[in-house]
Design an enzyme around this catalytic site. Structure first.
Site, PDB file in Angstrom:
ATOM      1  N   CYS A 103     -84.353   8.393  70.177  1.00 52.22           N
ATOM      2  CA  CYS A 103     -85.483   8.627  71.095  1.00 52.22           C
ATOM      3  C   CYS A 103     -86.077  10.030  70.902  1.00 52.22           C
ATOM      4  CB  CYS A 103     -85.032   8.381  72.533  1.00 52.22           C
ATOM      5  SG  CYS A 103     -86.414   8.056  73.670  1.00 52.22           S
TER       6      CYS A 103
ATOM      7  N   HIS B  13     -82.957   2.719  72.146  1.00 51.09           N
ATOM      8  CA  HIS B  13     -81.641   3.149  72.610  1.00 51.09           C
ATOM      9  C   HIS B  13     -80.544   2.174  72.169  1.00 51.09           C
ATOM     10  CE1 HIS B  13     -82.791   6.486  75.345  1.00 51.09           C
ATOM     11  NE2 HIS B  13     -83.943   5.844  75.331  1.00 51.09           N
TER      12      HIS B  13
ATOM     13  N   GLU C 169     -77.427   2.654  72.390  1.00 57.90           N
ATOM     14  CA  GLU C 169     -76.328   2.676  73.363  1.00 57.90           C
ATOM     15  C   GLU C 169     -76.587   1.723  74.520  1.00 57.90           C
ATOM     16  OE1 GLU C 169     -79.207   5.402  75.298  1.00 57.90           O
ATOM     17  OE2 GLU C 169     -78.652   4.878  73.259  1.00 57.90           O
TER      18      GLU C 169
END
Length: 363
Positions: free
Chosen positions: A246, A331, A333
């Site tokens: 990001c 993202h 994660e």
């Protein structure tokens, strides 16, 4: 509490306040996620923003101890169509209203979030303020128009003191531009020995730590507001493997000579399709960003585009042609969200292994 949301463009939405009885101003953006409001509220990337949830019912599973992405929320406010006062979930410990009261945050419910979202898609992100229903509209609008967007969001949310999350695997320095705890969780699951450092750390200070890899985190605001980070990355390219997410992705782009621009209304939600250009495979991703790398500017750099967003064709990933360095705009994660892109952390581990086998010194 009778409240209203006033936009700098002149629109006024009436509703019912929840949380703390305070006025709050920020950039009004929308998020298309159906779940994950707790992670969203505690995501440092929302620093300075008031978020409109497009899903109509928010708060139905409450708040629990495990799903925070930071210790203290940086969000300015929340806008929902319908707020659930009686959450039902075996993990629930608080209602959304109770959390907002404890954290001194302000929200508004009962407004037409569909209308607001369509307005934001048309006009782009605008400044707004949640105020008492008795506030004077013209005064608030004039105040909003006279206020500039902040440029210090990363400094606000980045750690001030370095700290460790020990492991027995590769030593990774995580540069904190507003890192979600999900990044630390993913690296920890791979047994990485993590040192989290401030956004303004220098390349020389990082080299003293002698890490096996560098992780550039997510974060709020404009990537051009942290030129010191661009310089740090430039000095480290080729010396240590780098993985960016990001904001980290945008910082790598700027460090390598690319340009960034502000998207009209950004990408925020857990349902964004992204195409991997090499594998010709689509992943459903979690996203939260208002800026993107200019694809045309990549042609004049040593970066290769690796991923694109299928909704609007903007850049979603790059890889360096020469040095061990790659990044994605979304993202992997995914806290909360799909786990399609989770493999990127494994790619980072593999990149560190390959680099270590070459036994190149840190110069």
């Amino acid at each position: 509490m009778n409240k209203k949301l006033i936009l700098e463009s002149g629109e006024v939405f009436y509703g019912e306040g929840f949380g703390a009885d305070i006025d709050t101003a920020g950039e009004v953006v929308f998020n298309t996620g159906m779940t994950g409001y707790q992670e969203l509220i505690s995501d440092p990337s929302y620093c300075g923003q008031i978020v409109c949830m497009t899903y109509p019912l928010i708060g139905n599973y409450g708040i629990n101890r495990d799903d925070y992405e930071s210790i203290e929320p940086a969000i300015k406010g929340l806008i929902v169509k319908e707020l659930c006062d009686l959450p039902s979930n075996f993990r629930s410990q608080l209602s959304l209203d109770e959390l907002f009261k404890k954290k001194n945050l302000s929200g508004i419910s009962g407004i037409d979030t569909r209308k607001l979202t369509r307005l934001l898609r048309s006009k782009g992100a605008v400044k707004g303020k949640i105020v008492s229903s008795e506030a004077d509209d013209a005064t608030v609008i004039a105040e909003l128009r006279a206020t500039s967007f902040p440029t210090d969001q990363i400094a606000r949310v980045s750690t001030k003191t370095s700290y460790a999350n020990p492991g027995r695997g590769f030593k990774v320095v995580l540069i904190d531009f507003g890192a979600k705890l999900g990044i630390i969780r993913e690296l920890s699951q791979r047994n990485c020995d993590i040192t989290v450092v401030s956004h303004n750390i220098t390349a020389e200070e990082i080299l003293l730590i002698s890490p096996d890899g560098i992780m550039l985190s997510n974060g709020p605001g404009d990537p051009q507001d942290v030129p010191h980070a661009h310089e740090t990355v430039r000095k480290l390219l080729g010396k240590i493997p780098i993985f960016g997410i990001c904001m980290g992705h945008q910082v790598i782009g700027l460090a390598c000579g690319a340009k960034t621009f502000k998207l009209k209304f950004g990408h925020r939600g857990g349902n964004h399709p992204v195409l991997d250009l090499k594998a010709n495979k689509v992943s459903i991703t979690s996203q939260n960003h208002g800026y993107a790398i200019d694809q045309e500017s990549l042609k004049h750099t040593d970066l290769v585009e690796t991923h694109i967003a299928l909704n609007d064709g903007t850049n979603e990933g790059v890889r360096h042609k020469i040095h061990p360095c790659f990044s994605v705009q979304y993202h992997p994660e995914a806290s909360p969200g799909p786990e399609d892109a989770n493999y990127l952390f494994d790619d980072f581990i593999q990149m560190m292994e390959d680099f270590k086998k070459k036994s190149l010194p840190y110069l």
